[in-house]
Design a protein around this motif. Structure first.
Motif, short mmCIF file in Angstrom:
data_model
loop_
_atom_site.label_atom_id
_atom_site.label_comp_id
_atom_site.label_asym_id
_atom_site.label_seq_id
_atom_site.Cartn_x
_atom_site.Cartn_y
_atom_site.Cartn_z
N LEU A 105 37.85 44.51 37.06
CA LEU A 105 36.95 43.82 36.12
C LEU A 105 35.81 44.75 35.71
CD1 LEU A 105 36.76 40.23 37.66
CD2 LEU A 105 38.05 41.00 35.67
N PHE A 106 35.40 45.58 36.66
CA PHE A 106 34.37 46.55 36.36
C PHE A 106 34.88 47.55 35.32
CE2 PHE A 106 30.50 47.45 39.07
CZ PHE A 106 29.79 47.95 38.01
N ALA A 107 36.16 47.91 35.45
CA ALA A 107 36.75 48.85 34.50
C ALA A 107 36.76 48.25 33.09
CB ALA A 107 38.17 49.20 34.94
N ILE A 108 37.08 46.96 33.01
CA ILE A 108 37.09 46.29 31.71
C ILE A 108 35.68 46.29 31.12
CG2 ILE A 108 37.51 44.10 30.51
CD1 ILE A 108 39.62 43.48 32.67
N PHE A 109 34.71 45.95 31.96
CA PHE A 109 33.31 45.92 31.56
C PHE A 109 32.86 47.29 31.06
CE2 PHE A 109 28.88 46.25 33.52
CZ PHE A 109 28.24 45.72 32.43
N ALA A 110 33.30 48.34 31.78
CA ALA A 110 32.88 49.70 31.43
C ALA A 110 33.76 50.31 30.33
CB ALA A 110 32.91 50.59 32.66
N LYS A 111 34.86 49.62 29.98
CA LYS A 111 35.81 50.15 29.00
C LYS A 111 36.44 51.46 29.47
CE LYS A 111 34.41 47.88 24.78
NZ LYS A 111 34.20 48.06 23.34
N PRO A 122 39.97 52.96 31.46
CA PRO A 122 41.32 52.59 31.90
C PRO A 122 41.40 52.53 33.43
CG PRO A 122 41.40 54.44 30.36
CD PRO A 122 39.97 54.18 30.65
N VAL A 123 42.23 51.60 33.92
CA VAL A 123 42.36 51.48 35.37
C VAL A 123 43.83 51.34 35.76
CG1 VAL A 123 41.96 48.96 35.37
CG2 VAL A 123 41.55 50.26 37.45
N LEU A 124 44.20 52.07 36.82
CA LEU A 124 45.54 51.99 37.39
C LEU A 124 45.43 51.31 38.76
CD1 LEU A 124 46.82 55.62 36.56
CD2 LEU A 124 47.08 53.52 35.21
N ASP A 125 46.41 50.48 39.05
CA ASP A 125 46.35 49.61 40.23
C ASP A 125 47.62 49.83 41.07
OD1 ASP A 125 46.11 47.53 42.01
OD2 ASP A 125 46.21 45.93 40.51
N PRO A 126 47.57 50.75 42.04
CA PRO A 126 48.78 51.06 42.79
C PRO A 126 49.16 49.94 43.76
CG PRO A 126 46.91 52.24 43.73
CD PRO A 126 46.41 51.54 42.49
N ASN A 178 36.64 53.08 21.59
CA ASN A 178 37.53 51.97 21.22
C ASN A 178 38.85 52.48 20.67
OD1 ASN A 178 35.68 50.08 22.02
ND2 ASN A 178 34.77 49.85 19.97
N GLU A 179 38.78 53.54 19.87
CA GLU A 179 40.01 54.13 19.34
C GLU A 179 40.90 54.66 20.46
OE1 GLU A 179 39.45 57.24 16.36
OE2 GLU A 179 38.21 55.77 15.27
N LYS A 180 40.25 55.36 21.41
CA LYS A 180 41.01 55.89 22.54
C LYS A 180 41.71 54.75 23.28
CE LYS A 180 37.76 59.69 23.62
NZ LYS A 180 36.75 60.12 24.61
N LEU A 181 40.98 53.66 23.48
CA LEU A 181 41.55 52.54 24.25
C LEU A 181 42.76 51.95 23.53
CD1 LEU A 181 38.27 50.83 25.53
CD2 LEU A 181 39.98 52.02 26.92
N GLY A 182 42.69 51.92 22.20
CA GLY A 182 43.83 51.42 21.43
C GLY A 182 45.06 52.29 21.66
N VAL A 214 46.58 48.40 34.34
CA VAL A 214 46.06 47.04 34.14
C VAL A 214 45.13 46.92 32.94
CG1 VAL A 214 44.54 45.32 35.19
CG2 VAL A 214 46.35 46.37 36.55
N TYR A 215 44.33 47.96 32.71
CA TYR A 215 43.43 47.93 31.55
C TYR A 215 43.48 49.26 30.85
CZ TYR A 215 39.34 47.93 28.60
OH TYR A 215 38.51 48.03 27.50
N PRO A 216 43.63 49.30 29.54
CA PRO A 216 43.84 48.15 28.65
C PRO A 216 45.24 47.56 28.84
CG PRO A 216 43.82 50.23 27.42
CD PRO A 216 43.52 50.58 28.81
N LEU A 217 45.29 46.24 28.93
CA LEU A 217 46.55 45.56 29.21
C LEU A 217 47.52 45.75 28.05
CD1 LEU A 217 47.83 43.57 31.34
CD2 LEU A 217 47.25 41.74 29.75
N PRO A 218 48.77 46.17 28.35
CA PRO A 218 49.77 46.29 27.28
C PRO A 218 50.15 44.88 26.81
CG PRO A 218 50.74 46.77 29.43
CD PRO A 218 49.28 46.55 29.66
N ARG A 219 49.44 44.38 25.82
CA ARG A 219 49.54 42.96 25.47
C ARG A 219 50.90 42.58 24.89
NH1 ARG A 219 43.72 42.62 22.66
NH2 ARG A 219 44.32 44.78 22.26
N LYS A 220 51.55 43.53 24.21
CA LYS A 220 52.85 43.20 23.63
C LYS A 220 53.88 43.01 24.75
CE LYS A 220 56.17 44.34 20.08
NZ LYS A 220 57.27 44.13 21.01
N LEU A 221 53.88 43.96 25.66
CA LEU A 221 54.80 43.88 26.80
C LEU A 221 54.63 42.53 27.52
CD1 LEU A 221 56.75 45.67 28.62
CD2 LEU A 221 54.73 46.18 29.98
#
Ligand code: SF4
Ligand code: SF4
Lengths: 193, 637
Positions: free
Chosen positions: B124-130, B132-136, B211-215, B289-296
């Motif tokens: 959640l902190f990663a989302i707040f900070a924008k 990317p986060v990986l969750d092993p 924001n562009e990078k996150l996209g 996990v973030y940014p969530l691949p929303r289409k998948l």
């Protein structure tokens, strides 16, 4: 050959060393291992539990009622974690109390009902006689390695132990392991499996 | 390829080494503390030219590593999740400025919690900070994710967070030893004030750039090997395997009654349980996990009647899902919203959902309660954590209780939080708060014209971490209390890492000592004494002087540095001067020593109703002699 082993004891008893030994031995046999440890406060005399899955497991924790083995380095910790054993599982316990005094009567009846086999060993006594309290964990592993169905053979585990031990304690550790393993004959007729 | 059985944190360290990390910093905190030592072990074994440091706190650690990345080096910083709170200031800013060399932030979460003050979710902190986060989900996956994180960070020039939960950090698994990246990365800092010193005008541009990078990263995560659809019957697939098959369902309009989206440890637990239930349930395992691949995610949801989301410790995936109408998880109350999702929690939860969906015939019968009931009849020793036998903190707390019978005790984070057992700790908020809490309490009582006695206790490492600023503030605002700095010469709780108060660096090399006494004086403190808490008479005397100073007209804050090395870390003083003790026959079993001194080596013999010494753990410190005011604990001559 999938096996779920729960190791339980108190900080300072070498539970994590035992865990690593079993895991290394399993890997040497070409088996995958997964498991979980408790750290942190455990060093300060608290309960230490570790979960070890040999074979197919991918999740770190064992669910209650599904452990094939409980290796308890302390009797109180054996009680505390008994709910993990599955029907037909085996519990190997280090206890000073006279054999057959563990577990207390109401519990032993239940274990019988669950068809759980029990192996008790005065591993602390063995270690004391050898003059080094810290090898009790190894003595208990020795006994475990002789139990019917234990996933790691006595010789293989002994070999892993020999590789993991510093030279000055090698003789002592192997002696403790052998003494534990040799106690297996005591159980020959009691085998409930 | 050779394999080795390691702890999750050691697998992460191996991933860092394989990625050719050049600079690695950390501040210790369970469950993250083993990462840096494992990096150091590899550095020594392989003779690598890697810079490592135990920094004085997480913010410092973050900034040092970040700047190395700005200079083009591969850099990483490791901490526990609450450490990220301390480092949050640079984290949020670094998301905008970006990085040059790969920069990986490792923040270990603690669902449970087992050794933290919160169950907060780094994701959640990663989302707040924008960021990317990986969750092993496993040590093996964590090792692979470290390498992927560096690549991602370098490609998009953003910090990347790796978030192992405690059950990954402290899991033990066999991992492969892969090749080590030996690409040279010479230090080269390119001056660019519009980026590295951006003013708000440029910050807006940097925000848009982020924001562009996150996209783009989201698009990449749609195809990430860490996000795999595991169709029915394929749960056994090795986690992180990019060959996970995408078998289409039997008929075009077919919908699975239940699908599961899971990440981290719950994804492995769920898969083992599904195997046990032997049901046809597809799993979408999300590792990025973030940014969530929303289409998948949406495609998966569209193919299921209902979707269960399993993640820890909070709802990072669920909150990012665009359409939650058919979603069960933490937000609708299906999944408990606190505590670990252990197999014992997930088993009944899954059984219930599967039986509702008619995928299993009925709830599995509960286990015969006989064993549980029988166990209840057996009294078990309480094994609450306690200070070690011979711990100098115990002696210090005992004296503090004697000299300040009616004080409030503000304390801090470390072994000494266990001073609660001696009733010498009333508060523990976060790192460094002993001093600020005492300051706030002082000002609150002073408003009412009251003179409340206050004692703050803080460890050496914690004082340097974030006690100094509080002390400067307290002196400046005229607060009055006694501050005892418990200096045991190490960071004991997390495994004996050196502090800046010592001249030893992380890898054993010599560093410059930053003396705590000098820091205290520099904050403007005029009353400063050092004393050995083992010398209880002298220590209590010093405490009394300190109290008098806080009351004197010209007085102020009084600081006492209690110097006694941790007995687990350094046995030499006790071995040099053992004071074996015995309990005399006159012991009347009043239990005063057990309650007031609570050394684990003092035990009640129920048969004789007398206290005795547990020789297996007694360290011959002789400190309990003071604790029997009747004089029945004596030195054994
Ligand atoms: S580890 Fe050291 S500081 Fe911590 S409780 Fe034990 S003796 Fe005390
Ligand atoms: S001498 Fe007393 S205080 Fe010290 S360890 Fe032994 S029993 Fe505990």
């Amino acid at each position: 050959m999938n096996n779920k082993i729960l190791l339980a004891g108190v900080g300072g008893q070498g539970v994590l060393f035992a865990h690593q030994l079993l895991a290394d031995c399993a890997l040497a046999q070409g088996l995958d291992v997964t498991g979980a440890e408790t750290h942190g406060m455990s060093q300060r005399g608290g309960s230490v539990v570790s979960h070890l899955k040999i074979g197919d497991g991918i999740a770190p924790l064992i669910r209650q009622g599904t452990a094939d083995w409980i290796l308890a380095f302390d009797a109180a910790e054996a009680y505390r974690n008994l709910a993990f054993i599955r029907c037909g599982g085996t519990i190997v316990v280090n206890t000073q109390s006279v054999p057959n005094n563990f577990p207390a009567a109401p519990v032993s009846q239940q274990l019988e009902k669950f068809n759980v086999a029990l192996r008790v060993l005065d591993a602390d006594g063995i270690a004391r006689n050898l003059g080094r309290a810290s090898v009790a964990n190894v003595a208990l592993l020795g006994l475990a390695s002789t139990c019917v169905g234990f996933p790691l053979a006595r010789a293989a585990l002994r070999e892993t132990l020999a590789r993991a031990t510093r030279p000055q304690f090698l003789e002592l550790n192997l002696q403790a392991f052998d003494e534990g393993a040799n106690k297996a004959s005591d159980f020959f007729n009691e085998d409930k499996l | 390829m050779s394999q080795t059985v390691v702890l999750g944190n050691e697998a992460i360290a191996r991933g860092l080494i394989e990625s050719g990390v050049n600079v690695m910093t950390s501040y210790p905190g369970t469950p993250s503390s083993e990462i840096l030592p494992a990096v150091i072990a590899w550095k020594k074994k392989l003779g690598l030219n890697t810079y490592v440091e135990w920094s004085v706190n997480e913010k410092v650690a973050f900034e040092v590593a970040l700047a190395a990345s700005w200079a083009g080096k591969r850099a990483a910083v490791a901490m526990k999740q609450v450490g990220l709170n301390v480092a949050s200031d640079p984290l949020l800013s670094a998301a905008y400025t970006g990085v040059v060399g790969g920069f990986v932030v490792i923040s270990c979460d603690d669902p449970g919690p087992y050794s933290s003050q919160t169950e907060q979710d780094t994701r959640l902190f990663a989302i707040f900070a924008k960021v990317p986060v990986l969750d092993p989900a496993t040590p093996r996956e964590a090792q692979a994710m470290v390498r992927a994180a560096f690549a991602l960070s370098e490609k998009y020039r953003v910090p990347v967070i790796l978030r192992p939960a405690m059950r990954v950090a402290h899991a033990r698994q066999n991992i492969p030893l892969d090749e080590i990246d030996a690409t040279p990365r010479p230090a080269q800092f390119n001056q660019d004030p519009t980026r590295w010193a951006a003013t708000p005008r440029y910050r807006l541009l940097l925000h848009k750039e982020l924001n562009e990078k996150l996209g783009k990263i989201e698009a990449e995560f749609e195809r990430s090997p860490f996000n795999s659809k595991l169709e029915v019957g394929s749960w056994k697939l090795e986690i992180g395997n990019s060959n996970a098959t995408n078998v289409h369902p039997p008929t075009f309009n077919f919908k699975y009654p239940i699908g599961i989206i899971a990440s981290g440890v719950p994804s492995t637990t769920a898969r083992e349980l599904l195997e046990e239930f032997a049901v046809d349930v597809p799993v979408l395992k999300i590792g990025a996990v973030y940014p969530l691949p929303r289409k998948l995610v949406s495609d998966f949801v569209a193919r299921c009647e209902k979707v269960l989301v399993l993640e820890e410790p909070d709802a990072a995936i669920e909150l990012q899902m665009p359409d939650r109408r058919n979603v069960m998880g933490r937000l609708d109350g299906t999944v408990p919203n606190a505590g670990e999702l252990s197999p014992d929690v997930l088993y009944p939860l899954l059984a219930h959902i599967l039986s509702e969906a008619k995928l299993i015939n009925a709830m599995p019968p509960p286990r015969d309660p006989g064993l549980g009931d029988a166990l209840k009849s057996i009294p078990l020793p309480m094994r609450a954590p306690r200070l070690c036998p011979g711990c100098g903190h115990r002696s210090a707390f005992y004296s503090i209780r004697r000299v300040f019978p009616s004080a409030f005790f503000a304390s801090d984070i470390g072994c000494y939080t266990l001073g609660t057992n001696l009733r010498a700790v009333d508060t523990c908020l976060d790192m460094g708060a002993a001093i600020t809490v005492a300051t706030g309490l002082y000002h609150a009582y002073r408003l009412d014209g009251k003179n409340q006695s206050l004692v703050a206790t803080i460890g050496d490492s914690t004082f340097i971490h974030s006690g100094i600023t509080g002390l400067a503030n307290a002196v400046h605002t005229g607060a009055r209390f006694v501050l005892v700095i418990l200096d045991n010469n190490t960071t004991a709780m997390t495994g004996f890492q050196p502090t800046a108060n010592q001249a030893r660096l992380a890898d054993g090399a010599a560093g410059a000592r930053v003396a705590i006494s000098e820091l205290v004086r520099a904050c403007g403190v005029t009353f400063l004494r050092e004393a050995d808490p083992y010398d209880q008479a002298d220590f209590q005397n010093v405490l009394k002087q300190a109290e008098a100073f806080t009351q004197a007209e010209e007085g102020g804050i009084a600081v006492v540095i209690a110097k006694r090395p941790c007995v687990l870390y350094d046995r030499t003083p006790i071995v040099a001067q053992p004071v074996p003790v015995r309990v005399t026959d006159e012991c009347d079993g009043c239990k005063y020593c057990l309650v007031a001194f609570e050394c684990p080596a003092l035990v009640m013999n129920a048969a004789t109703n007398q206290v005795e010494i547990d020789r297996r753990i007694c360290v011959d410190c002789g400190q309990c002699v003071e604790a029997c005011y009747k004089g029945f604990i004596v030195e054994a001559k």
